[in-house]
Write a protein that holds these residues in place. Structure first.
Motif, PDB file in Angstrom:
ATOM      1  N   ASN A  24      56.507  28.663  53.661  1.00  0.00           N
ATOM      2  CA  ASN A  24      55.529  28.330  52.623  1.00  0.00           C
ATOM      3  C   ASN A  24      54.084  28.661  53.034  1.00  0.00           C
ATOM      4  OD1 ASN A  24      57.489  27.210  50.806  1.00  0.00           O
ATOM      5  ND2 ASN A  24      57.550  25.391  52.119  1.00  0.00           N
ATOM      6  N   CYS A  25      53.905  29.770  53.718  1.00  0.00           N
ATOM      7  CA  CYS A  25      52.550  30.173  54.117  1.00  0.00           C
ATOM      8  C   CYS A  25      51.763  30.773  52.958  1.00  0.00           C
ATOM      9  CB  CYS A  25      52.603  31.154  55.280  1.00  0.00           C
ATOM     10  SG  CYS A  25      53.368  32.750  54.858  1.00  0.00           S
ATOM     11  N   GLY A  26      52.468  31.263  51.939  1.00  0.00           N
ATOM     12  CA  GLY A  26      51.809  31.816  50.754  1.00  0.00           C
ATOM     13  C   GLY A  26      51.235  33.211  50.939  1.00  0.00           C
ATOM     14  N   LYS A  27      51.490  33.820  52.093  1.00  0.00           N
ATOM     15  CA  LYS A  27      50.907  35.132  52.366  1.00  0.00           C
ATOM     16  C   LYS A  27      51.434  36.190  51.402  1.00  0.00           C
ATOM     17  CE  LYS A  27      50.506  36.205  56.676  1.00  0.00           C
ATOM     18  NZ  LYS A  27      50.837  36.680  58.043  1.00  0.00           N
ATOM     19  N   CYS A  28      52.707  36.118  51.037  1.00  0.00           N
ATOM     20  CA  CYS A  28      53.290  37.117  50.137  1.00  0.00           C
ATOM     21  C   CYS A  28      52.621  37.087  48.774  1.00  0.00           C
ATOM     22  CB  CYS A  28      54.786  36.910  50.003  1.00  0.00           C
ATOM     23  SG  CYS A  28      55.256  35.255  49.437  1.00  0.00           S
ATOM     24  N   GLY A  29      52.347  35.883  48.262  1.00  0.00           N
ATOM     25  CA  GLY A  29      51.702  35.751  46.962  1.00  0.00           C
ATOM     26  C   GLY A  29      50.270  36.246  46.972  1.00  0.00           C
ATOM     27  N   ARG A  30      49.564  36.021  48.095  1.00  0.00           N
ATOM     28  CA  ARG A  30      48.177  36.466  48.191  1.00  0.00           C
ATOM     29  C   ARG A  30      48.067  37.985  48.324  1.00  0.00           C
ATOM     30  NH1 ARG A  30      47.967  31.993  51.739  1.00  0.00           N
ATOM     31  NH2 ARG A  30      47.941  33.384  53.550  1.00  0.00           N
ATOM     32  N   GLU A  31      49.149  38.634  48.742  1.00  0.00           N
ATOM     33  CA  GLU A  31      49.141  40.083  48.899  1.00  0.00           C
ATOM     34  C   GLU A  31      49.858  40.805  47.754  1.00  0.00           C
ATOM     35  OE1 GLU A  31      47.631  41.958  51.134  1.00  0.00           O
ATOM     36  OE2 GLU A  31      46.737  40.221  52.112  1.00  0.00           O
ATOM     37  N   CYS A  32      50.389  40.046  46.804  1.00  0.00           N
ATOM     38  CA  CYS A  32      51.138  40.661  45.700  1.00  0.00           C
ATOM     39  C   CYS A  32      50.178  41.145  44.620  1.00  0.00           C
ATOM     40  CB  CYS A  32      52.134  39.663  45.104  1.00  0.00           C
ATOM     41  SG  CYS A  32      53.054  40.332  43.712  1.00  0.00           S
ATOM     42  N   LYS A  33      49.994  42.454  44.519  1.00  0.00           N
ATOM     43  CA  LYS A  33      49.042  43.011  43.559  1.00  0.00           C
ATOM     44  C   LYS A  33      49.530  42.873  42.117  1.00  0.00           C
ATOM     45  CE  LYS A  33      50.954  47.435  44.973  1.00  0.00           C
ATOM     46  NZ  LYS A  33      50.687  48.530  45.901  1.00  0.00           N
ATOM     47  N   ALA A  34      50.834  42.587  41.930  1.00  0.00           N
ATOM     48  CA  ALA A  34      51.354  42.351  40.591  1.00  0.00           C
ATOM     49  C   ALA A  34      51.258  40.888  40.189  1.00  0.00           C
ATOM     50  CB  ALA A  34      52.809  42.807  40.499  1.00  0.00           C
ATOM     51  N   SER A  35      50.822  40.032  41.119  1.00  0.00           N
ATOM     52  CA  SER A  35      50.674  38.586  40.873  1.00  0.00           C
ATOM     53  C   SER A  35      51.956  37.981  40.311  1.00  0.00           C
ATOM     54  CB  SER A  35      49.493  38.317  39.927  1.00  0.00           C
ATOM     55  OG  SER A  35      48.293  38.791  40.474  1.00  0.00           O
ATOM     56  N   ALA A  66      42.169  47.329  38.415  1.00  0.00           N
ATOM     57  CA  ALA A  66      42.932  47.469  39.653  1.00  0.00           C
ATOM     58  C   ALA A  66      42.138  46.953  40.847  1.00  0.00           C
ATOM     59  CB  ALA A  66      43.312  48.933  39.865  1.00  0.00           C
ATOM     60  N   PHE A  67      40.842  47.197  40.846  1.00  0.00           N
ATOM     61  CA  PHE A  67      39.987  46.782  41.966  1.00  0.00           C
ATOM     62  C   PHE A  67      39.922  45.264  42.081  1.00  0.00           C
ATOM     63  CE2 PHE A  67      35.902  46.071  44.096  1.00  0.00           C
ATOM     64  CZ  PHE A  67      36.007  46.960  45.163  1.00  0.00           C
ATOM     65  N   PHE A  68      39.820  44.601  40.945  1.00  0.00           N
ATOM     66  CA  PHE A  68      39.645  43.150  40.964  1.00  0.00           C
ATOM     67  C   PHE A  68      40.924  42.362  40.680  1.00  0.00           C
ATOM     68  CE2 PHE A  68      35.344  44.683  39.893  1.00  0.00           C
ATOM     69  CZ  PHE A  68      34.640  44.100  40.929  1.00  0.00           C
ATOM     70  N   LYS A  69      41.845  42.968  39.897  1.00  0.00           N
ATOM     71  CA  LYS A  69      43.019  42.219  39.447  1.00  0.00           C
ATOM     72  C   LYS A  69      44.342  42.860  39.825  1.00  0.00           C
ATOM     73  CE  LYS A  69      40.788  38.966  37.159  1.00  0.00           C
ATOM     74  NZ  LYS A  69      40.906  37.538  37.539  1.00  0.00           N
ATOM     75  N   PHE A 125      44.790  38.067  45.663  1.00  0.00           N
ATOM     76  CA  PHE A 125      45.604  37.822  44.484  1.00  0.00           C
ATOM     77  C   PHE A 125      46.261  36.446  44.537  1.00  0.00           C
ATOM     78  CE2 PHE A 125      46.014  42.372  45.714  1.00  0.00           C
ATOM     79  CZ  PHE A 125      45.176  42.885  44.745  1.00  0.00           C
ATOM     80  N   ARG A 126      46.769  36.024  43.394  1.00  0.00           N
ATOM     81  CA  ARG A 126      47.544  34.785  43.313  1.00  0.00           C
ATOM     82  C   ARG A 126      48.442  34.870  42.093  1.00  0.00           C
ATOM     83  NH1 ARG A 126      42.501  30.828  41.780  1.00  0.00           N
ATOM     84  NH2 ARG A 126      41.833  31.919  39.893  1.00  0.00           N
ATOM     85  N   PHE A 127      49.470  34.062  42.109  1.00  0.00           N
ATOM     86  CA  PHE A 127      50.442  34.100  41.018  1.00  0.00           C
ATOM     87  C   PHE A 127      49.799  33.693  39.699  1.00  0.00           C
ATOM     88  CE2 PHE A 127      53.421  31.708  38.336  1.00  0.00           C
ATOM     89  CZ  PHE A 127      54.340  32.721  38.047  1.00  0.00           C
ATOM     90  N   TRP A 160      43.875  49.134  47.230  1.00  0.00           N
ATOM     91  CA  TRP A 160      43.703  49.312  48.684  1.00  0.00           C
ATOM     92  C   TRP A 160      42.232  49.289  49.048  1.00  0.00           C
ATOM     93  CZ3 TRP A 160      41.104  53.127  51.351  1.00  0.00           C
ATOM     94  CH2 TRP A 160      41.310  53.169  52.731  1.00  0.00           C
ATOM     95  N   LEU A 161      41.413  49.920  48.230  1.00  0.00           N
ATOM     96  CA  LEU A 161      39.972  49.935  48.498  1.00  0.00           C
ATOM     97  C   LEU A 161      39.393  48.528  48.434  1.00  0.00           C
ATOM     98  CD1 LEU A 161      37.451  51.709  48.962  1.00  0.00           C
ATOM     99  CD2 LEU A 161      37.203  51.840  46.462  1.00  0.00           C
ATOM    100  N   ARG A 162      39.880  47.725  47.493  1.00  0.00           N
ATOM    101  CA  ARG A 162      39.403  46.340  47.374  1.00  0.00           C
ATOM    102  C   ARG A 162      39.732  45.545  48.637  1.00  0.00           C
ATOM    103  NH1 ARG A 162      37.123  42.351  47.451  1.00  0.00           N
ATOM    104  NH2 ARG A 162      36.935  40.717  45.903  1.00  0.00           N
ATOM    105  N   GLY A 163      40.850  45.877  49.284  1.00  0.00           N
ATOM    106  CA  GLY A 163      41.226  45.172  50.499  1.00  0.00           C
ATOM    107  C   GLY A 163      40.348  45.517  51.690  1.00  0.00           C
ATOM    108  N   ARG A 164      39.480  46.513  51.539  1.00  0.00           N
ATOM    109  CA  ARG A 164      38.562  46.882  52.619  1.00  0.00           C
ATOM    110  C   ARG A 164      37.129  46.493  52.317  1.00  0.00           C
ATOM    111  NH1 ARG A 164      43.636  47.926  53.099  1.00  0.00           N
ATOM    112  NH2 ARG A 164      44.195  48.943  55.049  1.00  0.00           N
TER     113      ARG A 164
END
Length: 524
Positions: free
Chosen positions: A234-245, A196-199, A97-99, A82-86
């Motif tokens: 196919n906007c890809g927003k879910c994948g970019r926000e998935c912290k588990a990749s 966690a901060f970066f990955k 993030f990405r898959f 969460w901190l990384r997102g700010r």
């Protein structure tokens, strides 16, 4: 709504478990001690079948909710994410993030090695405890957060004292502080927090053995994150926000072995194409597709050099900040206890070389204690007299042992037995505590002031709560007396060793028993 519920439950568990490690009154243990007992590794060591069954049932129904709600190290990682997102530019915050392919060999390899080390015991088990999630967070809370908590409490106590109030009272937690354990805690915080901060959930999904085991158990969970391809744009927003990749947006697939059911993807989907349900939509892809561990089949786009450089600088800054915070905490807390309850000055003491370490009451035997301890430091932080301290030798690294340099194990205290989640210290009542001998005292008459110098001391006999020490005439008719220990009555509390005026090593010392034995109960 699902994400809100998950977040509220996660932080409720996290704050309660954290307070469990910080609280010195015993209140948290009475209310939230069960939260430590349902953690997977402690439950496994305690053979707590009921707790393991509950966790398994939750996993096969709801997926890896344990990792996103119950596990304190998992929730801590979410805090760093969460901190990384700010931090950073708006573009970087939206593309965190990405898959990535499932690193199955790494995950299974670490899990197998962890189980082997856990079964091997000894120094190998100490290595395993470094990545056990509950134990790792316990050391972070005990070594880094507890000093700050005690400092804040003592500040409030000073204010209360000035106002003639007894609402707060001063505590001295410095006796539980250990430089090596603190260093381990700092490194754990920097490494796990850095990932966690970066990955995101990289550590949780690739290194944590509990995450791996629950991940494969959750593959067939009843409730899952499901993608309706008829609604997906196919906007890809879910994948970019998935912290588990774990969301392959290109192929509309979810790797359920890595999904922690955090619900972030649901909240970020603008077309309601993602749901958390029992029944899959008709357009959903097959769920049993295997994710290929092959970087060639899932190439990663190379980041621009400027962006890579910025990320490297960010990592260095993050790690240096973490080390600075840990070092600052260590320096601030390294000031040892110098007074007995703030009244009389204590003489510097060294613990004697014991052939057998002393396990706390309720442990039954040192071997049993050693085999079941998860090294979470909870009993150390809960010990009101600073008697339990982490061992630093390789044969029992970070295992609590009884040391009497700053206090002794009071017969009316059974706190450690009320909080242990693994059963290494089984619960005993105060009455049972006074009826069990964990160690036996012996006197070095060459160092004893009464026996060697003829002084009228007798400090050990006056303060023995079990009345196991008596002063006996050196010879018939002699006014000189020396202490004699009755092993049948000695409970091994260490009062004699702690209060002996001889320093740096007391003239009367306590040697641990291999197996705890019953003694005559204290009466009156």
């Amino acid at each position: 709504m699902l994400k809100t519920v998950r977040v509220v439950l996660a932080w409720a568990f996290f704050l309660a478990i954290t307070w469990l490690f910080l609280d010195f009154t015993g209140m948290a243990a009475a209310w939230f001690g069960w939260m430590a007992k349902i953690q997977v590794v402690p439950a496994l060591l305690a053979l707590n079948i009921a707790a393991l069954a509950v966790v398994a049932l939750l996993t096969v129904i709801f997926g890896r909710v344990y990792c996103s709600i119950i596990c304190p190290l998992g929730v801590m990682q979410d805090g760093f994410t969460w901190l990384r997102g700010r931090v950073g530019t708006k573009k970087k915050r939206k593309n965190r993030f990405r898959f990535t392919p499932n690193k199955q060999s790494l995950r299974l390899g670490v899990a197998v090695v962890f189980i082997a080390l856990l079964c091997a015991g000894g120094a190998a088990k100490a290595i395993a405890s470094l990545i056990a999630p509950y134990s790792a967070y316990g050391r972070i809370a005990s070594s880094l957060l507890a000093p700050v908590y005690d400092l804040a409490n003592n500040g409030m106590a000073a204010v209360a004292e000035a106002e003639n109030s007894v609402t707060f009272y001063t505590v001295d937690g410095s006796t539980a502080w250990n430089a090596i354990v603190t260093l381990v805690a700092v490194l754990t915080l920097v490494v796990v927090g850095g990932f966690a901060f970066f990955k995101g959930r990289w550590w949780c999904n690739n290194i944590c053995p509990v995450g791996t085991l629950l991940g494969y158990l959750s593959k067939g969970a009843l409730y899952k994150i499901r993608i309706d391809t008829s609604k997906c744009i196919n906007c890809g927003k879910c994948g970019r926000e998935c912290k588990a990749s774990c969301i392959d947006t290109k192929n509309h697939r979810v790797d359920y072995t890595r999904c922690v059911a955090c619900m972030d993807c649901i909240g970020n989907c603008s077309t309601n194409a993602i749901s958390y349900s029992v029944v899959a939509p008709k357009n959903d892809h097959k769920e049993d597709e295997k994710f290929i561990e092959n970087k060639a089949e899932a190439p990663k786009a190379e980041a621009p050099k400027a962006e890579v450089k910025a990320q490297d600088n960010g990592r260095r800054q993050f790690m240096m900040t973490g080390l600075a915070v840990g070092a600052g905490t260590a320096v601030a807390w390294a000031q040892g206890k110098t007074t007995d309850g703030g009244l009389a000055a204590l003489r510097p003491k060294h613990a004697p070389e014991r052939k057998q370490p002393i396990a706390p009451p309720g442990a039954r035997s040192y071997k049993s204690f050693h085999d079941h301890c998860t090294r979470c430091q909870l009993c150390i932080n809960q010990c009101p007299n600073g008697v339990l301290q982490p061992k630093i030798s390789l044969d029992g690294f970070m295992i609590p042992e009884m040391v009497f340099t700053t206090g002794y194990c009071r017969p009316e205290c059974n706190r450690c037995s009320t909080v242990c989640p693994t059963g290494s210290i089984k619960f005993i009542t105060v009455e049972e505590r006074t009826a069990v001998s964990v160690a036996v005292a012996s006197v070095d008459y060459d160092a004893c002031l009464a026996a060697a110098d003829g002084e009228n001391c007798g400090n050990c006999a006056r303060h023995c709560p079990a009345e196991a020490i008596v002063m006996v005439e050196v010879s018939e008719g002699s006014r000189q007396k020396r202490p004699v220990v009755n092993p049948a009555l000695c409970i091994g509390c260490g009062a004699c060793e702690h209060l002996c005026p001889v320093s740096p090593v007391s003239a009367i010392t306590v040697e641990g028993r291999d197996t705890h034995v019953p003694v005559k109960p204290i009466i009156g």
